[in-house]
Scaffold this motif. Structure first.
Motif, PDB file in Angstrom:
ATOM      1  N   LYS A 192       0.756  -1.404  -0.083  1.00 49.16           N
ATOM      2  CA  LYS A 192      -0.098   0.075  -0.147  1.00 49.16           C
ATOM      3  C   LYS A 192       0.787   1.340   0.075  1.00 49.16           C
ATOM      4  CE  LYS A 192      -4.138  -1.782   0.246  1.00 49.16           C
ATOM      5  NZ  LYS A 192      -5.007  -2.280   1.287  1.00 49.16           N
ATOM      6  N   GLU A 193       1.872   1.361   0.703  1.00 55.09           N
ATOM      7  CA  GLU A 193       2.908   2.542   0.842  1.00 55.09           C
ATOM      8  C   GLU A 193       4.246   2.061   0.663  1.00 55.09           C
ATOM      9  OE1 GLU A 193       2.182   4.656   4.106  1.00 55.09           O
ATOM     10  OE2 GLU A 193       1.694   2.872   5.609  1.00 55.09           O
ATOM     11  N   PRO A 194       5.055   3.275   0.524  1.00 56.25           N
ATOM     12  CA  PRO A 194       6.609   2.580   0.370  1.00 56.25           C
ATOM     13  C   PRO A 194       7.004   2.506   1.818  1.00 56.25           C
ATOM     14  CG  PRO A 194       6.142   5.062  -0.345  1.00 56.25           C
ATOM     15  CD  PRO A 194       5.103   4.538  -0.442  1.00 56.25           C
ATOM     16  N   ILE A 197      12.613   3.626   4.220  1.00 56.07           N
ATOM     17  CA  ILE A 197      13.802   3.542   3.591  1.00 56.07           C
ATOM     18  C   ILE A 197      13.613   3.531   1.779  1.00 56.07           C
ATOM     19  CG2 ILE A 197      14.035   0.825   3.194  1.00 56.07           C
ATOM     20  CD1 ILE A 197      16.967   3.117   3.711  1.00 56.07           C
ATOM     21  N   GLN A 198      12.515   3.189   1.427  1.00 55.67           N
ATOM     22  CA  GLN A 198      12.084   3.257   0.078  1.00 55.67           C
ATOM     23  C   GLN A 198      11.791   4.695  -0.245  1.00 55.67           C
ATOM     24  OE1 GLN A 198       8.844   0.475  -0.172  1.00 55.67           O
ATOM     25  NE2 GLN A 198      10.299  -1.460  -0.266  1.00 55.67           N
ATOM     26  N   LYS A 199      10.859   5.248   0.701  1.00 59.30           N
ATOM     27  CA  LYS A 199      10.684   6.801   0.443  1.00 59.30           C
ATOM     28  C   LYS A 199      11.808   7.500   0.388  1.00 59.30           C
ATOM     29  CE  LYS A 199       6.240   7.623   2.470  1.00 59.30           C
ATOM     30  NZ  LYS A 199       5.739   7.888   3.882  1.00 59.30           N
ATOM     31  N   THR A 218      16.084  -4.431   9.639  1.00 60.63           N
ATOM     32  CA  THR A 218      15.763  -5.860   8.878  1.00 60.63           C
ATOM     33  C   THR A 218      14.321  -5.858   8.652  1.00 60.63           C
ATOM     34  OG1 THR A 218      15.574  -6.789  11.334  1.00 60.63           O
ATOM     35  CG2 THR A 218      17.473  -7.218  10.102  1.00 60.63           C
ATOM     36  N   GLY A 219      14.013  -6.322   7.523  1.00 58.40           N
ATOM     37  CA  GLY A 219      12.719  -6.479   7.125  1.00 58.40           C
ATOM     38  C   GLY A 219      11.964  -5.156   6.597  1.00 58.40           C
ATOM     39  N   SER A 220      12.810  -4.149   6.526  1.00 58.58           N
ATOM     40  CA  SER A 220      12.142  -2.886   6.012  1.00 58.58           C
ATOM     41  C   SER A 220      12.079  -2.469   4.439  1.00 58.58           C
ATOM     42  CB  SER A 220      13.213  -1.912   6.854  1.00 58.58           C
ATOM     43  OG  SER A 220      14.332  -1.691   6.201  1.00 58.58           O
ATOM     44  N   GLY A 221      12.164  -3.594   3.704  1.00 58.19           N
ATOM     45  CA  GLY A 221      12.007  -3.387   2.227  1.00 58.19           C
ATOM     46  C   GLY A 221      13.157  -2.668   1.560  1.00 58.19           C
ATOM     47  N   LYS A 222      14.411  -3.144   1.980  1.00 55.76           N
ATOM     48  CA  LYS A 222      15.804  -2.500   1.416  1.00 55.76           C
ATOM     49  C   LYS A 222      15.819  -3.009   0.010  1.00 55.76           C
ATOM     50  CE  LYS A 222      18.365  -3.663   4.880  1.00 55.76           C
ATOM     51  NZ  LYS A 222      17.450  -4.064   6.109  1.00 55.76           N
ATOM     52  N   THR A 223      15.347  -4.316  -0.445  1.00 57.28           N
ATOM     53  CA  THR A 223      15.450  -4.795  -1.538  1.00 57.28           C
ATOM     54  C   THR A 223      14.995  -3.901  -2.712  1.00 57.28           C
ATOM     55  OG1 THR A 223      15.354  -7.074  -0.475  1.00 57.28           O
ATOM     56  CG2 THR A 223      15.495  -7.005  -2.869  1.00 57.28           C
ATOM     57  N   LEU A 224      13.656  -3.705  -2.267  1.00 58.44           N
ATOM     58  CA  LEU A 224      12.875  -2.685  -3.518  1.00 58.44           C
ATOM     59  C   LEU A 224      13.616  -1.264  -3.533  1.00 58.44           C
ATOM     60  CD1 LEU A 224       9.193  -3.752  -3.462  1.00 58.44           C
ATOM     61  CD2 LEU A 224      11.082  -4.448  -4.845  1.00 58.44           C
ATOM     62  N   LEU A 545      17.173 -13.578   4.522  1.00 55.80           N
ATOM     63  CA  LEU A 545      16.377 -14.430   4.586  1.00 55.80           C
ATOM     64  C   LEU A 545      15.050 -14.079   4.847  1.00 55.80           C
ATOM     65  CD1 LEU A 545      17.015 -17.189   3.273  1.00 55.80           C
ATOM     66  CD2 LEU A 545      16.334 -18.288   5.340  1.00 55.80           C
ATOM     67  N   ASP A 546      13.896 -14.042   3.902  1.00 51.54           N
ATOM     68  CA  ASP A 546      12.614 -13.519   4.255  1.00 51.54           C
ATOM     69  C   ASP A 546      11.530 -14.358   4.056  1.00 51.54           C
ATOM     70  OD1 ASP A 546      10.773 -11.099   4.347  1.00 51.54           O
ATOM     71  OD2 ASP A 546      10.177 -11.589   2.307  1.00 51.54           O
ATOM     72  N   ILE A 547      11.232 -14.921   5.172  1.00 50.36           N
ATOM     73  CA  ILE A 547      10.011 -16.113   5.345  1.00 50.36           C
ATOM     74  C   ILE A 547       9.086 -15.373   6.082  1.00 50.36           C
ATOM     75  CG2 ILE A 547       9.381 -18.317   6.039  1.00 50.36           C
ATOM     76  CD1 ILE A 547      12.539 -19.283   5.384  1.00 50.36           C
ATOM     77  N   ALA A 573       9.509 -10.610  12.730  1.00 50.17           N
ATOM     78  CA  ALA A 573       9.166  -9.283  13.084  1.00 50.17           C
ATOM     79  C   ALA A 573       9.574  -8.314  11.814  1.00 50.17           C
ATOM     80  CB  ALA A 573       9.809  -8.500  14.389  1.00 50.17           C
ATOM     81  N   ARG A 574       9.146  -8.892  10.836  1.00 48.39           N
ATOM     82  CA  ARG A 574       9.393  -8.359   9.506  1.00 48.39           C
ATOM     83  C   ARG A 574       8.127  -7.506   9.001  1.00 48.39           C
ATOM     84  NH1 ARG A 574      14.277  -9.679   7.635  1.00 48.39           N
ATOM     85  NH2 ARG A 574      13.627  -9.504   5.276  1.00 48.39           N
ATOM     86  N   ALA A 575       8.658  -6.721   8.063  1.00 44.68           N
ATOM     87  CA  ALA A 575       7.509  -5.829   7.278  1.00 44.68           C
ATOM     88  C   ALA A 575       6.392  -5.330   8.250  1.00 44.68           C
ATOM     89  CB  ALA A 575       7.259  -6.752   5.992  1.00 44.68           C
TER      90      ALA A 575
HETATM   91  N1  LIG Z   1       6.567  -1.179   0.623  1.00 45.11           N
HETATM   92  C1  LIG Z   1       6.245  -2.266   1.152  1.00 45.11           C
HETATM   93  N2  LIG Z   1       4.984  -2.638   1.801  1.00 45.11           N
HETATM   94  C2  LIG Z   1       4.717  -3.576   2.490  1.00 45.11           C
HETATM   95  N3  LIG Z   1       5.833  -4.602   2.479  1.00 45.11           N
HETATM   96  C3  LIG Z   1       6.883  -4.249   1.719  1.00 45.11           C
HETATM   97  C4  LIG Z   1       7.223  -3.083   1.102  1.00 45.11           C
HETATM   98  N4  LIG Z   1       8.384  -3.344   0.314  1.00 45.11           N
HETATM   99  C5  LIG Z   1       8.966  -4.752   0.645  1.00 45.11           C
HETATM  100  N5  LIG Z   1       8.038  -5.317   1.554  1.00 45.11           N
HETATM  101  C6  LIG Z   1       8.197  -6.707   2.007  1.00 45.11           C
HETATM  102  O1  LIG Z   1       8.705  -6.706   3.208  1.00 45.11           O
HETATM  103  C7  LIG Z   1       9.421  -7.690   3.275  1.00 45.11           C
HETATM  104  C8  LIG Z   1      10.965  -7.641   3.691  1.00 45.11           C
HETATM  105  O2  LIG Z   1      11.819  -6.998   2.600  1.00 45.11           O
HETATM  106  P1  LIG Z   1      13.169  -7.084   2.241  1.00 45.11           P
HETATM  107  O3  LIG Z   1      13.415  -8.379   2.370  1.00 45.11           O
HETATM  108  O4  LIG Z   1      13.504  -6.351   1.297  1.00 45.11           O
HETATM  109  O5  LIG Z   1      13.685  -6.476   3.674  1.00 45.11           O
HETATM  110  P2  LIG Z   1      15.325  -6.027   4.028  1.00 45.11           P
HETATM  111  O6  LIG Z   1      15.208  -4.757   4.619  1.00 45.11           O
HETATM  112  O7  LIG Z   1      16.172  -6.312   2.875  1.00 45.11           O
HETATM  113  O8  LIG Z   1      15.502  -7.254   5.219  1.00 45.11           O
HETATM  114  P3  LIG Z   1      16.774  -7.657   5.640  1.00 45.11           P
HETATM  115  O9  LIG Z   1      17.560  -6.586   6.395  1.00 45.11           O
HETATM  116  O10 LIG Z   1      16.579  -8.748   6.639  1.00 45.11           O
HETATM  117  O11 LIG Z   1      17.595  -8.238   4.527  1.00 45.11           O
HETATM  118  C9  LIG Z   1       9.567  -8.552   1.924  1.00 45.11           C
HETATM  119  O12 LIG Z   1       8.435  -9.615   2.408  1.00 45.11           O
HETATM  120  C10 LIG Z   1       8.846  -7.685   1.272  1.00 45.11           C
HETATM  121  O13 LIG Z   1       7.994  -8.254   0.288  1.00 45.11           O
END
Ligand SMILES: Nc1ncnc2c1ncn2[C@@H]1O[C@H](COP(=O)(O)OP(=O)(O)OP(=O)(O)O)[C@@H](O)[C@H]1O
Length: 803
Positions: A192-194, A197-199, A218-224, A545-547, A573-575
């Motif tokens: 729904k929203e960035p 870190i994406q913003k 961790t789990g804050s969406g850094k990949t995107l 690892l994102d499970i 405790a991700r996303a």
């Molecule tokens: N904008 C968003 N809104 C909701 N979920 C998101 C968003 N962007 C990414 N995600 C989801 O959040 C989860 C964590 O994303 P990601 O693996 O990129 O985190 P990370 O910050 O790289 O974590 P880590 O530091 O553990 O590698 C994934 O399941 C991804 O699909």
């Protein structure tokens, strides 16, 4: 009067709503229409909407409901299990998510080139070949600026644009000005929203062309955060290239582009995951993402590279192997526009640094604008002008900020030239500079002072080293709800726990670096599939690892460094979900634990509540399992030794003579028989224990499913219920007779939150205790030394006197 007013209000509200949706629909539609009209892309990739297909599942797996409400009985004269009809209990039939779709794809071997193989190989190969052929035909038929493709893209856009509610829901993304095709993928993913870190990163990286250093929890969406700017720039460049007034040649063919983005991750699993994630985001574009990792067929990967993908995600070892082997696609780096180090701080550690440095040495120097060049290859002529933009370097991790030195130096802007860096200093700063990171890089550090995620609840259990197995078993059997990852620092510990737990019938998979890659991926897939599963892993699973649905992380052995603790704990405790971590701390872990707490500015940690009445039962089971394990291990060792001896003798064509005496042979036979009998007895005793609840005093014979149903018994009931659900001949009448009874099994986070006594561990207290102990030890040693010295002197004196 009141009724009239209410009606008016309702009309007004519905009018407003309609107006709002038509405004958003109109604005977004006209925006996307404009963009789409200008699009040059070939619509060769069909959108599979099976992601939204309904999934048939039964709600009966949800056997636990409240304190005592779980298992199913049908009162038909005798107790038998029946189907639970979810509609009767208000359960909703969920839709298949995109995640589930990608999981399905993976199962089908969709992780590029069918890297995860299964039994239907030939069929799949044929299907794949057909698909390939079809795609090729489509590509050759459709010109780059195909109007038909534009029409179908527009149609798809319209189908999405039509949903005004959805546009409104995703409004928060608008300010990031992402390409419509990327936005469509985001709709599909349901984000729904960035995230913060994406913003922060997307505008700087995608629109201002900045290098980025990103640190976020961790789990804050850094990949995107780094993935979307890459896709945005590639799409924008294609769009520009397609405009006739630019007089730029465009890629001639869909197959064959130059390498535009190289993303490096420390582990294979992470590379595959990042690649899958980017593929999802790039699904509606024809940008190709390919993972290149070790442990998989090199030939297959070389074949994948022949398609000349724009984005490669890989691990340093295999990438360097192929690069040094002179792979065409990997060595043509002049057109590389993005170089990404994910989990960058891990890269400088042993085992990665050497190869990574070699890869970085291959990168062209990036002093100002890159020389205009035309990279002509077999199938394509890349757009020279498009490569004029400088290569961007992205460095990401959740724990970069632990290396404060790195940030300071970048802020100072004291970047040295590549030539002066031949000293082999293995720091992240050096590596980034070598990779071409500019002094004006944008730095986003969104980590808080504790570096750990806010929604993570940390706790600990203080115990003796030899009791760790028992406490682990306690957590898994009493609170075994949700996925759990157990982390160890050594492979031997992973093996030990897994063999003990196998004997105890606990569903657990293992993951460590000495496993075959195929088995590693299989373990992760199985773990993903089981919502109450347990993964016992080394730190190879700690990063990235994102499970989804990992509710608990257990530190069976404490990690050596603070950053590993952060990454391990970050598997839950991700996303924006919550989760819980439990550290098992023995007396020897005291100092390590205190220093970990200090690193995260944590003074006090909560003690995980343990119900002592369970522990005698737990200890008995663990003791039996250990005895069984010892016998089994010894037996398999003997067998291995013997077979080695026989094999060696066979290889040199020697006959083994049995020179044991008759008596020795009889004794050995007797010993074997005794062992087998002992094993049988132990197994029987354990089985009978396992069939009973952990707390026998509380078990009620009146109700089969009172507070004392064991997890294994509950599992059996669940299985039976599942089987019964398959039988569709159940009458409505019988269904209505079902009763749900069950065990009070709460997951660790709930247990931690519900703990009556909040025992907290003071890290200062631990450190002080440890210090006092060390002082005492030192004093004792000094005293011992002094006495020893005194005795020596006395002896010497005595000797002199005698002489
Ligand atoms: N904008 C968003 N809104 C909701 N979920 C998101 C968003 N962007 C990414 N995600 C989801 O959040 C989860 C964590 O994303 P990601 O693996 O990129 O985190 P990370 O910050 O790289 O974590 P880590 O530091 O553990 O590698 C994934 O399941 C991804 O699909």
């Amino acid at each position: 009067m009141e009724q009239q007013q209410q009606q008016q209000q309702q009309q007004h509200r519905s009018k407003n709503r309609k107006r709002r949706s038509s405004i958003t629909a109109k604005t977004l539609k006209s925006y996307s229409d404009d963009r789409f009209n200008a699009l040059p892309w070939k619509q060769t990739i069909s959108v599979e909407d099976e992601a939204f297909a309904p999934l048939l599942i039964g709600g009966a797996t949800e056997l636990q409901g409240g304190s005592y409400a779980v298992l199913l009985f049908c009162l038909l004269g005798f107790f038998s299990l029946e189907e639970l009809d979810e509609s009767e209990y208000g359960a909703v039939v969920p839709e298949l998510s995109v995640e589930a779709e990608s999981k399905k794809k993976r199962k089908r071997g969709g992780s590029d080139g069918g890297l995860v193989g299964d039994g239907d190989e030939p069929k799949k190969k044929k299907k794949k070949q057909k698909k390939k052929k079809k795609r090729k035909e489509q590509v050759s038929e459709e010109p780059a600026n195909s109007s038909s493709s534009c029409v179908s893209v527009q149609e798809e856009a319209r189908s999405l644009d039509g949903d005004a509610e959805r546009e409104f829901d995703f409004y928060a993304w608008n300010e990031l000005r992402l390409h419509p095709l990327i936005m469509k993928s985001i709709y599909r993913l349901g984000f729904k929203e960035p995230t913060p870190i994406q913003k922060a990163c997307i505008p700087a990286a995608a629109h201002r062309g900045k290098d980025v250093i990103g640190a976020a929890e961790t789990g804050s969406g850094k990949t995107l955060a780094f993935g979307l700017p890459i896709l945005q720039r590639l799409l924008e460049e294609r769009e520009k290239a397609a405009k006739p007034q630019n007089e730029i040649e465009v890629e001639k063919d869909n197959v064959g582009s130059s390498l535009r983005a190289l993303i490096i991750t420390p582990t294979r699993e992470l590379a595959l995951q990042v690649s899958d994630h980017l593929k999802e985001a790039a699904k509606l574009t024809n940008i190709r993402v390919v993972p290149i990792v070790g442990g998989m067929s090199k030939e297959k990967q070389e074949r994948l590279l022949k398609v000349r993908p724009e984005i490669i995600v890989g691990t340093p070892g295999r990438l360097w192997e192929l690069m040094s082997g002179g792979d065409d696609h990997l060595v043509e780096l002049q057109s590389l526009s993005f170089f990404v180090l994910d989990e960058a701080d891990r890269m400088i550690e042993n085992g990665h640094f050497h190869e990574l440095r070699s890869i970085i040495d291959m990168l062209p120097t990036t002093g100002g604008l890159v020389e205009t060049h035309s990279q002509v290859s077999q199938n394509c002529v890349t757009v020279a002008n498009l490569q004029q933009k400088k290569r961007q370097t992205f460095v990401f991790s959740a724990t970069i900020s632990l290396s404060a030195d790195f940030r300071k130096k970048l802020r100072r802007g004291s970047l040295k030239s590549k030539q002066s860096m031949s000293d082999g200093v293995s720091s992240l700063e050096t590596l980034s500079e070598q990779a071409g990171m500019r002094a004006d890089a944008a730095i986003f550090d969104l980590t808080n002072s504790s570096i750990l995620v806010d929604k993570l609840e940390e706790s600990f259990i203080e115990c003796r080293e030899e009791d760790k197995d028992a406490y682990l078993y306690y957590i898994l059997s009493v609170h075994g709800r949700g996925r759990t990852i157990v982390f160890c620092t050594s492979i031997s510990a992973v093996r030990h726990i897994s063999s003990i737990f196998r004997i105890l019938g606990v569903n657990a998979w293992t993951l460590h670096a000495q496993m075959q890659q195929r088995a590693r991926l299989k373990a992760i897939d199985r773990f993903r599939e089981n919502e109450d599963g347990t993964l016992i892993a080394t730190d190879v699973a700690a990063r990235g690892l994102d499970i989804p649905g990992v509710r608990t992380v257990i530190h069976y052995q404490l990690p050596h460094t603070a950053d590993v603790y952060v990454h391990r704990s970050g598997r839950t405790a991700r996303a924006s979900a919550d989760g819980c971590s439990i550290a098992l701390i023995s007396s020897s872990d005291g100092t390590k634990f205190a220093s970990l707490c200090k690193s995260f500015s944590k003074e006090k940690l909560r003690q995980f509540p343990v119900e002592d009445s369970y522990m005698p039962g737990v200890s008995k089971r663990i003791s039996l399992a250990r005895q069984i394990d010892k016998i089994v291990q010894k037996d398999s060792q003997d067998k291995a030794k013997k077979s080695w001896f026989e094999r060696s003798a066979e290889s040199v064509e020697l006959l083994i003579e049995d020179d044991d005496s008759e008596e020795e042979r009889v004794n050995s036979c007797k010993q074997k028989k005794n062992c087998a009998l002992q094993l049988k007895n132990l197994q029987q005793e354990l089985n009978s224990l396992l069939s009973r609840p952990l707390q026998p005093n509380r078990f009620s014979n009146r109700f089969l499913a009172a507070n004392g149903v064991t997890p294994s018994l509950q599992h059996q009931f669940e299985e039976l219920a599942r089987q019964k659900r398959g039988e569709s001949c159940l009458s409505e009448e019988r269904r209505s007779k079902m009763v749900v009874i069950g065990q009070d099994c709460v997951e660790p986070l709930a247990a931690l939150r519900g703990a009556v006594h909040e025992n907290k561990l003071d890290s200062k207290e631990i450190a002080d205790k440890q210090k006092n102990m060390e002082n005492l030890r030192r004093k004792r040693m000094e005293e011992k030394k002094r006495l020893h010295e005194k005795r020596r002197k006395d002896r010497k004196r005595l000797k002199k006197n005698i002489e």
